[in-house]
Structure formats: C-alpha cells, structure tokens
Design an enzyme around this catalytic site. Sequence first.
Site, short mmCIF file in Angstrom:
data_model
loop_
_atom_site.label_atom_id
_atom_site.label_comp_id
_atom_site.label_asym_id
_atom_site.label_seq_id
_atom_site.Cartn_x
_atom_site.Cartn_y
_atom_site.Cartn_z
CG MET A 1 -11.89 -7.14 -1.65
SD MET A 1 -10.26 -6.48 -1.18
CE MET A 1 -10.11 -7.21 0.45
CG ASN B 1 -3.54 -5.41 -5.40
OD1 ASN B 1 -4.70 -4.96 -5.52
ND2 ASN B 1 -3.14 -5.97 -4.28
CG HIS C 1 -1.72 -5.07 0.34
ND1 HIS C 1 -2.76 -5.98 0.45
CD2 HIS C 1 -1.04 -5.13 1.51
CE1 HIS C 1 -2.69 -6.56 1.63
NE2 HIS C 1 -1.66 -6.07 2.30
CB SER D 1 2.57 -1.46 -1.15
OG SER D 1 3.13 -1.36 0.14
CG ASP E 1 -1.38 -9.01 -0.85
OD1 ASP E 1 -1.96 -8.58 -1.87
OD2 ASP E 1 -1.98 -9.31 0.19
#
Length: 214
Positions: free
Chosen positions: A89, A106, A108, A135, A144
């Site tokens: 985070m 990552n 998300h 995703s 992101d």
Amino acid sequence: MTLRLAILASGRGSNLQAILDAIDAGTLDARVVGVFSDKPDAQALQRVAEPLRWARPPKTFASRAAFDAALADAIAEVVPDWIVCAGYMRILGPAFVDRFAGRILNIHPSLLPRHKGLHTHRRAIDAGDAEHGASVHLVNAELDGGAVIAQARVPVRAGDDEEILAARVLQVEHPLYVEVLRLLASGRLDVIDSQPLLDGHPAYIPLSLEFPHS
Ligand code: GAR
C-alpha cells in the site's frame, strides 16, 4: 523455468497465500524468494519462514527515497525474476521503478483504468457501476498506470456494501494473480520493453479471465 518471486505486501497477505498454495499444489512453477513489507506487523510476513522476511518501518529512514533504496537493495539480493505487489500500500518511487523496469507486477481491485487509487469498492458502488473487478498490471511511475495484463470481472449487485463487494472481488483476485504468474512461468506471457505479449502478440492483452465468485 521456476520463477523467482519477491512479494511486496503491507497487510493480510491473502493474495500471497493463494500464490503459496498454488506452488504447494504443484500448479505454479515458482518460488517465493522473499516477502518485503513496510509494516513489520503485517500478517503477510507470517505466511513464510522467518529467513524470507524483510520489514522496515519507513519512518526510520531519512527520506522516502532512502526507504525505497534499502528495499530495492534487499530485493536485489534475492535475485527475483518478478517483483509481485500483493496488497503493498505504499507508492514505489521512480528510482525503484526504474531499477526493476518491466519486472514489477501489481494487483489492483478495480477494472483499470477505472478507479485508480484507494477505496475502489466504495467508488464503484457510488458510481453505480454494473461491473467491478480486479486488474493485474505492470507497475510504472504513474500510480496504477502501467499496462494492464489481465482482468477479471464481477457483478455489482443491488444492496452490495463495500465489504460484500470487496469479498466478491477477492474471490477472483486470487486465481487471477496465480493465472498471470502461471502464464509467465510457462513462457506464454512475456514483457518486452514494458509491453505485455501473449504468445508473442499484443492483441490478446489485456486478457479477460473468468473465475467463479459468489
Ligand atoms: C487486495 O484486494 C488488493 O487488490 C489490494 O489490497 C488487497 C490486499 O489483500 N491492493 C490495493 O489496493 C493496491 N492499491 P491481501 O493482503 O489479502 O492480498
């Protein structure tokens, strides 16, 4: 080739557990070579043996860049093929991202490019979205914002609250992350110049994958 995975996690670690379970079940040819955290009390750390854990509170470093540099050095020591953010985070700074360019994943909890950032489930409900999901994407310097590799969708149902929707999304996050790693391990999925390719083609990306959910 057995993929060497460095996992970054700040919390519960259920995505990490899904990866460990797939490795144990023999359905993912990978090895977790380290779990790295900005939260020394993160539950995720408890999911691996002590020698694999690295955790430092960022407050004990002179700057954000100094924390990132220490994290990057510790990760480099375990020589990972992929850095896998699983509920990490904290934003990774540009120097970190450059050092491991095209090798950081990552997950998300939204259908990117919708709902970048935090509180994605609440925002999907508030926006009246009919669909939500998760995703897996490449990490670049934009939050992101890296290329999306694969997504899984779930419906948003009347009466859903944040917690119910988050739980439904989590059900597809776990198999989604494992499937992307499996495709990487098999060599079918590759990333060249920050461009994900499936079977050598960009055309299938992002993959839209379906998994059971409640
Ligand atoms: C997951 O829902 C993941 O998508 C999300 O945090 C949760 C971690 O759960 N990640 C982000 O929001 C990243 N911006 P876990 O610790 O049980 O894997």
